[in-house]
Design a protein around this motif. Structure first.
Motif, mmCIF file in Angstrom:
data_model
loop_
_atom_site.group_PDB
_atom_site.id
_atom_site.type_symbol
_atom_site.label_atom_id
_atom_site.label_comp_id
_atom_site.label_asym_id
_atom_site.label_seq_id
_atom_site.Cartn_x
_atom_site.Cartn_y
_atom_site.Cartn_z
ATOM 1 N N ARG A 166 6.968 0.086 7.295
ATOM 2 C CA ARG A 166 7.870 -0.838 7.944
ATOM 3 C C ARG A 166 8.802 -1.473 6.922
ATOM 4 N NH1 ARG A 166 6.688 -3.833 12.783
ATOM 5 N NH2 ARG A 166 8.176 -5.553 12.988
ATOM 6 N N SER A 167 8.174 -1.880 5.811
ATOM 7 C CA SER A 167 8.947 -2.498 4.744
ATOM 8 C C SER A 167 10.002 -1.560 4.206
ATOM 9 C CB SER A 167 8.026 -2.923 3.582
ATOM 10 O OG SER A 167 7.203 -3.965 4.003
ATOM 11 N N GLN A 168 9.601 -0.347 4.109
ATOM 12 C CA GLN A 168 10.529 0.656 3.596
ATOM 13 C C GLN A 168 11.743 0.803 4.485
ATOM 14 O OE1 GLN A 168 7.959 3.848 2.058
ATOM 15 N NE2 GLN A 168 9.695 5.104 2.647
ATOM 16 N N THR A 169 11.436 0.910 5.738
ATOM 17 C CA THR A 169 12.522 1.043 6.696
ATOM 18 C C THR A 169 13.410 -0.186 6.660
ATOM 19 O OG1 THR A 169 10.836 2.059 8.084
ATOM 20 C CG2 THR A 169 13.021 1.695 9.081
ATOM 21 N N PHE A 170 12.733 -1.301 6.666
ATOM 22 C CA PHE A 170 13.452 -2.558 6.625
ATOM 23 C C PHE A 170 14.392 -2.585 5.434
ATOM 24 C CE2 PHE A 170 14.223 -6.865 5.467
ATOM 25 C CZ PHE A 170 14.265 -7.578 6.625
ATOM 26 N N TRP A 171 13.841 -2.158 4.353
ATOM 27 C CA TRP A 171 14.620 -2.204 3.130
ATOM 28 C C TRP A 171 15.859 -1.325 3.217
ATOM 29 C CZ3 TRP A 171 14.834 -5.401 -0.845
ATOM 30 C CH2 TRP A 171 15.722 -5.052 -1.867
ATOM 31 N N SER A 172 15.678 -0.172 3.689
ATOM 32 C CA SER A 172 16.828 0.736 3.679
ATOM 33 C C SER A 172 17.967 0.184 4.511
ATOM 34 C CB SER A 172 16.421 2.128 4.160
ATOM 35 O OG SER A 172 15.866 2.022 5.447
ATOM 36 N N ARG A 173 17.597 -0.615 5.462
ATOM 37 C CA ARG A 173 18.675 -1.211 6.255
ATOM 38 C C ARG A 173 19.223 -2.435 5.554
ATOM 39 N NH1 ARG A 173 15.310 -1.010 11.612
ATOM 40 N NH2 ARG A 173 15.223 1.251 11.833
ATOM 41 N N PHE A 174 18.314 -3.166 5.006
ATOM 42 C CA PHE A 174 18.741 -4.374 4.305
ATOM 43 C C PHE A 174 19.671 -4.027 3.144
ATOM 44 C CE2 PHE A 174 17.707 -7.375 0.774
ATOM 45 C CZ PHE A 174 18.403 -8.457 1.266
ATOM 46 N N ALA A 175 19.352 -2.925 2.546
ATOM 47 C CA ALA A 175 20.103 -2.522 1.365
ATOM 48 C C ALA A 175 21.593 -2.393 1.623
ATOM 49 C CB ALA A 175 19.567 -1.201 0.839
ATOM 50 N N ILE A 176 21.955 -2.074 2.812
ATOM 51 C CA ILE A 176 23.387 -1.911 3.055
ATOM 52 C C ILE A 176 24.004 -3.126 3.729
ATOM 53 C CG2 ILE A 176 23.452 0.587 2.922
ATOM 54 C CD1 ILE A 176 23.030 0.778 5.852
ATOM 55 N N ASP A 177 23.201 -4.153 3.827
ATOM 56 C CA ASP A 177 23.751 -5.385 4.369
ATOM 57 C C ASP A 177 24.630 -6.057 3.322
ATOM 58 O OD1 ASP A 177 22.825 -7.635 6.718
ATOM 59 O OD2 ASP A 177 23.746 -8.387 4.869
ATOM 60 N N PRO A 178 25.770 -6.569 3.777
ATOM 61 C CA PRO A 178 26.679 -7.186 2.791
ATOM 62 C C PRO A 178 26.069 -8.358 2.034
ATOM 63 C CG PRO A 178 27.640 -7.192 5.022
ATOM 64 C CD PRO A 178 26.318 -6.524 5.124
ATOM 65 N N SER A 179 25.108 -8.998 2.622
ATOM 66 C CA SER A 179 24.552 -10.158 1.924
ATOM 67 C C SER A 179 23.479 -9.757 0.922
ATOM 68 C CB SER A 179 23.947 -11.132 2.926
ATOM 69 O OG SER A 179 22.758 -10.552 3.462
ATOM 70 N N CYS A 180 23.157 -8.495 0.957
ATOM 71 C CA CYS A 180 22.025 -8.041 0.131
ATOM 72 C C CYS A 180 22.201 -8.371 -1.341
ATOM 73 C CB CYS A 180 21.827 -6.535 0.338
ATOM 74 S SG CYS A 180 20.501 -5.905 -0.681
ATOM 75 N N THR A 181 23.351 -8.017 -1.834
ATOM 76 C CA THR A 181 23.594 -8.239 -3.271
ATOM 77 C C THR A 181 23.366 -9.693 -3.655
ATOM 78 O OG1 THR A 181 25.334 -6.592 -3.069
ATOM 79 C CG2 THR A 181 25.234 -7.811 -5.133
ATOM 80 N N ASP A 182 23.918 -10.538 -2.829
ATOM 81 C CA ASP A 182 23.809 -11.963 -3.114
ATOM 82 C C ASP A 182 22.356 -12.410 -3.128
ATOM 83 O OD1 ASP A 182 25.106 -14.439 -3.580
ATOM 84 O OD2 ASP A 182 24.546 -15.020 -1.552
ATOM 85 N N ILE A 183 21.641 -11.936 -2.153
ATOM 86 C CA ILE A 183 20.227 -12.303 -2.062
ATOM 87 C C ILE A 183 19.464 -11.780 -3.264
ATOM 88 C CG2 ILE A 183 18.097 -11.878 -0.786
ATOM 89 C CD1 ILE A 183 19.844 -11.963 1.769
ATOM 90 N N VAL A 184 19.767 -10.565 -3.596
ATOM 91 C CA VAL A 184 19.107 -9.961 -4.751
ATOM 92 C C VAL A 184 19.347 -10.792 -6.016
ATOM 93 C CG1 VAL A 184 19.343 -8.023 -6.357
ATOM 94 C CG2 VAL A 184 18.941 -7.600 -3.933
ATOM 95 N N TYR A 185 20.568 -11.187 -6.178
ATOM 96 C CA TYR A 185 20.896 -12.026 -7.335
ATOM 97 C C TYR A 185 20.016 -13.254 -7.364
ATOM 98 C CZ TYR A 185 25.201 -9.977 -9.246
ATOM 99 O OH TYR A 185 26.108 -9.181 -9.866
ATOM 100 N N LYS A 186 19.918 -13.893 -6.212
ATOM 101 C CA LYS A 186 19.196 -15.171 -6.177
ATOM 102 C C LYS A 186 17.713 -14.963 -6.435
ATOM 103 C CE LYS A 186 22.370 -17.858 -3.394
ATOM 104 N NZ LYS A 186 22.988 -17.650 -2.081
ATOM 105 N N VAL A 187 17.193 -13.910 -5.862
ATOM 106 C CA VAL A 187 15.777 -13.622 -6.080
ATOM 107 C C VAL A 187 15.518 -13.386 -7.566
ATOM 108 C CG1 VAL A 187 13.967 -11.915 -5.713
ATOM 109 C CG2 VAL A 187 15.346 -12.671 -3.785
ATOM 110 N N ALA A 188 16.350 -12.555 -8.106
ATOM 111 C CA ALA A 188 16.179 -12.227 -9.524
ATOM 112 C C ALA A 188 16.258 -13.483 -10.375
ATOM 113 C CB ALA A 188 17.250 -11.224 -9.943
ATOM 114 N N GLN A 189 17.216 -14.295 -10.057
ATOM 115 C CA GLN A 189 17.421 -15.515 -10.835
ATOM 116 C C GLN A 189 16.200 -16.416 -10.769
ATOM 117 O OE1 GLN A 189 20.727 -17.872 -9.471
ATOM 118 N NE2 GLN A 189 21.556 -17.851 -11.533
ATOM 119 N N SER A 190 15.677 -16.549 -9.562
ATOM 120 C CA SER A 190 14.565 -17.471 -9.395
ATOM 121 C C SER A 190 13.308 -16.989 -10.089
ATOM 122 C CB SER A 190 14.286 -17.684 -7.912
ATOM 123 O OG SER A 190 15.482 -18.048 -7.263
ATOM 124 N N ILE A 191 13.072 -15.713 -10.007
ATOM 125 C CA ILE A 191 11.879 -15.212 -10.685
ATOM 126 C C ILE A 191 12.053 -15.352 -12.188
ATOM 127 C CG2 ILE A 191 10.453 -13.177 -11.105
ATOM 128 C CD1 ILE A 191 11.037 -12.301 -8.257
#
Lengths: 798, 215
Positions: A166-191
């Motif tokens: 499920r996560s995998q599928t979710f991810w593949s869709r999330f990956a092409i979401d325009p907000s993805c990059t931004d979210i990724v940045y924030k996650v990375a930053q916080s960790i």
């Protein structure tokens, strides 16, 4: 403070528990110096930001929604393996994770997500285009944050217990979401921020981060777990050291070496500029990487993606050794390929003790056992170094960099120390000691000094020699010269007696102006013996050279056969006898010397009489040595001295000591004072009442006041064992406390005895050992040569 | 209280117009690097005293002989001509005034001084007789550097036997030069005690990409 960039890096690495190369010795001391300096905080903050930034990049790359385009293999594996360590940590800590860390992680991930928990609402998220599937984030009835969380975990290679597909599928869709990059940045930053906290903790910057402190206080195991995250990072760093992306290496090295910190210790700006450069280098690298890996999404068909992926293959990560081989973490691809399921990481081989951090904080890796199965270099035991501040000096400690290396194995290895005594004839004691200087300890080379003495017939015979610093086997010359000179003098003076005379005058000691021959024959015998011994000493040096001509060991050291000049050394000779006079005896002393150092007599009033003029060129260090030319009698006449009178002591020494009592007249008296105060020379024959009476006339009017007065400093000997703490007393300071002129203090045995009472200088009891310890310990800036002294002295003064 | 003997080091630096821009900035950086490098070596840190003399249309001692720990980097401007003769005169005056000879009975004599001269062009004043005088005088170990294509190493040979040549005035070359200066000072500071008077100074090998020793 003035550390070079390389040193700064080593100190920080050590402090962060990253293995450094074998030379650990100075790091704890250097750390103390660094962390106490005014620029440390800025510098350390910048370092911590820089390192956290690198991790952040790793996470970002990992979470990259786009395919790999043309990143280099090593860049990919660099970040992958970095992340693998982090993932491992997360898993290991899964069950032990403290509430604080849990909260933090969740807060991090939730913070990154712009969506509301109801799953609906378009805030920050655009509707997909190009597919008919609605945004998974908008799936009705599901708390999308949780979903995303899991998907991110999956993507980061942190095993998810269920719902992998499920996560995998979710991810593949999330990956092409325009907000993805931004979210990724924030996650990375916080960790990465969490990692930064660990660094802050380790670099002892907590005091400046009150929020973190408060947080930790509320939840005591928090830091331990974060710290074990750091351990993973370190393991990765160390394991990957050799394979680490050359770009990262290069960028950081270049940034650090391009601008070096100023030697001005108060210039915090300049030093923090170094750290900022490092940080900028990391950023620059990161943004290059970003261009490569995080290029604007093209809406590729899955077909195109597939072909791109197959070009690179599933990026196989070189697993950490603690993993079992079967494992593969998801590669940097987002192909909806079920074979890329993250498997459970085998925890057993990865588990390690979490070390008790508080107990060992401040010692880096020191004190911890081997905590991982990754091969790390066991740090060498930290060897204490650095004599501490000498109280009497206004100059701040400059010896923090001096290190101790033992005497090397190799041809003509000489003992590091020597201390000997002999009961001389008729009321004198004779002691000699030799100590390797700080410079030789620092370089790991031999002591170049030697001394020898003996007592035969009516005579005490003393020789001291200092091998040329620049000559590799000068110590051999020094030893050969001393031993032969003393033997020769013993031979010639054994049966020689000085005649009785009703009176001695200056005339008795007269020498012919032209020839230099003594008018009195019995005196000339001694002079001839001295000159003869100089020659024999030189011949011994020649013999020692010849003996080593065919030695391979010596050849290897020099790159050629050994020559006489490689054994160049000075030679100081002196002989003493008691001569009968009208009402008793008095001392007769002859001396002859080539080179530098000093021979001095302390007369009955404590006044020094110099019995040599050190050979010197225009500049210091331009010394004459024992050579064929110099031992000719005509060259020696001006170097031969004689003294008649009551003496307290006769002292011979190399320039390692003589230089510290410059000018030698009256410095030698001060040296005598220091010998008594430091309990090397024990004076007796003075009544306690006389001592008390003498003190009363001074500012320290009683023994109690002397005990309370501070005219000493505590010095640590530079050694590879437990350093001895030595209490070095100073005649100069003592005379200041007494408010009595220096020469008067030295003239008064009572005052000297009073000053020597109380705490022992060191643990040794024998005078020659005390002399050795004193020579090995007293600290003067710029004084780092070998130190040798021989003293013939009375315990009961004339 | 007693202090060790000093190792005086003089830097005699060309700050003429041709040095302006990158070269003079590289010189500044070079001095900074030199300082930090020397501070990290214990024998150097405890003995080296450094002085900077610059010369363009005239020469001046911009930093008197100062111990490393107190040394403040000077700011350097490059403009003007190349009064090399004046530079040598000022060097001699400073050394006569500041260096303590071993023969002194009141002050500890200094170790044999090190002098590093760097110029990038031809002298614009009369300098030959001063150079001869300096060469005879034996101020210490004098090393001259002909920096870049505009400098004449043969000219410098009139001042001292020890001449090195830098390929260019690029930052890398100047950086390499100052690193070599630092290594030379460190080597000297480690072997100051007891050298026979005429022992030639042992200089480290220069980086062949940037520097050569002129034979």
């Amino acid at each position: 403070m003035g550390f070079s960039p390389e040193q700064l890096i080593r100190i920080i690495r050590w402090k962060l528990g990253i293995p450094v190369d074998k030379d650990y010795r100075n790091l704890p001391e250097n750390w103390k110096v660094l962390s106490n300096s005014s620029m440390y905080k800025d510098f350390a903050s910048n370092i911590s930001k820089c390192i956290a930034y690198i991790l952040e990049m790793g996470i970002r790359v990992r979470l990259s929604p786009t395919s790999v385009t043309d990143g280099s293999e090593e860049d990919i594996s660099f970040f992958n393996s970095l992340w693998a360590s982090v993932a491992q940590w997360v898993l290991v800590n899964e069950t032990k994770r403290s509430p604080r860390v849990t909260r933090k992680i969740y807060r991090v991930l939730f913070k990154s997500l712009p969506v509301s928990s109801h799953g609906g609402g378009p805030s920050g998220l655009a509707v997909y285009s190009g597919t008919s599937t609605k945004s998974p984030l908008h799936s009705p009835g599901r708390p999308s944050k949780e979903e995303l969380l899991k998907a991110i975990r999956w993507k980061l290679g942190i095993p998810v217990e269920k719902d992998n597909e499920r996560s995998q599928t979710f991810w593949s869709r999330f990956a092409i979401d325009p907000s993805c990059t931004d979210i990724v940045y924030k996650v990375a930053q916080s960790i990465a921020e969490m990692l930064e906290e660990v660094i802050i903790y380790r670099l002892e910057l907590l005091a400046d981060h009150s929020d973190l402190l408060a947080d930790l206080a509320a939840n005591s195991e928090g830091m331990e777990h974060l710290d074990s995250l750091w351990e993973c990072f370190v393991q990765w760093l160390h394991a990957d050291e050799a394979r680490r992306s050359p770009r990262v290496n290069g960028e950081i090295t270049r940034a650090v070496t391009r601008k070096t910190p100023s030697a001005d210790p108060t210039s915090s700006q300049q030093v923090s500029r170094v750290a900022t450069e490092m940080y900028n280098a990391a950023s620059k690298y990161a943004s290059n990487l970003q261009d490569k890996f995080l290029s604007p999404k093209d809406e590729r068909s899955s077909g195109q993606m597939a072909s791109t992926i197959s070009k690179h293959g599933a990026a196989t990560i070189t697993p950490l050794k603690s993993y079992q081989k079967a494992h593969e973490l998801p590669g940097l691809s987002n192909a909806p390929d079920s074979s890329h399921q993250p498997r459970r990481i085998d925890v057993t081989s990865a588990t390690k003790e979490i070390p008790d951090i508080r107990a060992t904080m401040g010692e880096g890796r020191q004190g911890r056992g081997e905590t991982s199965s990754i091969e790390t270099e066991t740090p060498a035991p930290i060897i204490p170094s650095a004599p501490q501040t000498v109280k009497t000096e206004a100059i701040p400690p400059v010896s923090a960099e001096w290190r101790y290396l033992p005497v090397p194995e190799g041809p003509d290895k000489h003992p590091e120390f020597d201390a000997r005594a002999m009961d001389s004839i008729e009321g004198f004691k004779l002691i000699g000691a030799r100590a390797r200087g700080k410079k030789h300890k620092h370089d790991g080379t031999n002591c170049d000094d030697w001394f020898q003495f003996c007592s035969v017939g009516d005579w005490t015979i003393i020789a001291v020699s200092d091998g040329a610093g620049s000559k590799k086997f000068s110590r051999v010359g020094a030893r050969a010269a001393c031993e032969t000179a003393v033997a020769q003098l013993a031979l010639q003076l054994e049966n020689h007696k000085i005649n009785f005379r009703d009176s001695w005058t200056a005339d008795t000691l007269r020498r012919d102006e032209a020839t230099g021959i003594f008018a009195e024959a019995d005196l000339d015998v001694v002079q001839k013996a001295l000159h003869n011994s100089m020659q024999k000493a030189y011949e011994a040096v020649e013999r020692a050279t010849a003996e080593r001509q065919n030695s391979l060991d010596h050849f290897q050291v020099l790159g050629r056969r050994v020559e006489v000049r490689d054994l160049s050394a000075t030679l100081l000779l002196s002989v003493h006898t008691n001569v009968p006079i009208q009402n008793g005896v008095t001392s007769l002393v002859f001396s002859c010397s080539i080179g530098d150092g000093m021979i001095a007599v302390i007369d009955k009033n404590g006044v020094s009489r110099l019995l040599m003029t050190p050979d010197s060129g225009q500049f210091s260090g331009e010394v004459t040595f024992l050579t064929k030319k110099e031992v000719q009698p005509d060259r020696l006449l001006n170097r031969t001295f004689v003294f008649l009178g009551a003496i307290r002591a006769l002292m011979l020494m190399t320039d390692g000591v003589a230089d510290d009592y410059f000018p030698n007249d009256p410095g030698m008296s001060r040296l005598y004072g220091d010998m008594v105060l430091n309990q090397v020379i024990t004076l007796g024959g003075i009544l306690d009442s006389d001592i008390a009476a003498a003190l009363q006339k001074t500012m320290l009017y009683g023994q109690n006041e002397v005990a309370k007065a501070e005219f000493h400093s505590i010095v640590e000997t530079l050694t590879n064992k437990d350093p001895a703490k030595v209490r070095v007393r100073s005649t100069t300071s003592y005379s200041e406390k007494l408010d009595v002129p220096l020469s008067d203090v030295i003239a008064s045995p009572a005052l000297l005895i009073a000053g020597s009472q109380g705490e022992p200088m060191c643990d040794e009891t024998l005078p020659e050992e005390k002399l050795r310890v004193w020579l090995d310990s007293y600290h003067i800036r710029g004084s780092f040569d070998d130190r040798t002294m021989v003293v013939l002295y009375r315990e009961v003064l004339p | 209280m007693s202090m060790g003997r000093r190792l005086p080091v003089y830097l005699l630096l060309d700050t003429s117009g041709s040095m302006s821009g990158e070269p003079i900035e590289a010189v500044r950086q070079g001095i900074k690097a030199l300082l930090s490098d020397l501070m990290s070596e214990p024998t150097a840190r405890e003995t080296v005293y450094l002085s900077v003399i610059t010369f363009s249309s005239s020469a001046q001692q911009i930093v008197p002989l100062t111990e490393l720990m107190s040394f403040q980097e000077p700011s350097l401007d490059a403009n003007g001509s190349t009064a090399f003769g004046d530079a040598l005169k000022v060097l001699e005056q400073c050394m006569d005034r500041e260096v303590v000879k071993a023969t002194s009975t009141t002050q500890k004599g200094d170790w044999k001084p090190l002098v590093f001269i760097m110029t990038d062009g031809q002298p614009t004043d009369s300098w030959e007789s001063v150079a001869d005088h300096i060469k005879q005088k034996k101020l210490g170990n004098v090393i001259a550097c002909a920096a870049g294509p505009g400098a004449d190493e043969n000219m410098l040979k009139k001042v001292t036997e020890l001449v090195v040549k830098l390929n260019s005035l690029q930052p890398e070359a100047l950086k390499a030069f100052f690193k070599w200066v630092s290594d030379s000072i460190k080597t000297t500071s480690q072997s100051v005690a007891q050298v026979a008077a005429d022992t030639p100074i042992g200089l480290p090998k220069p980086d062949p990409n940037n520097m050569i020793i002129v034979l």
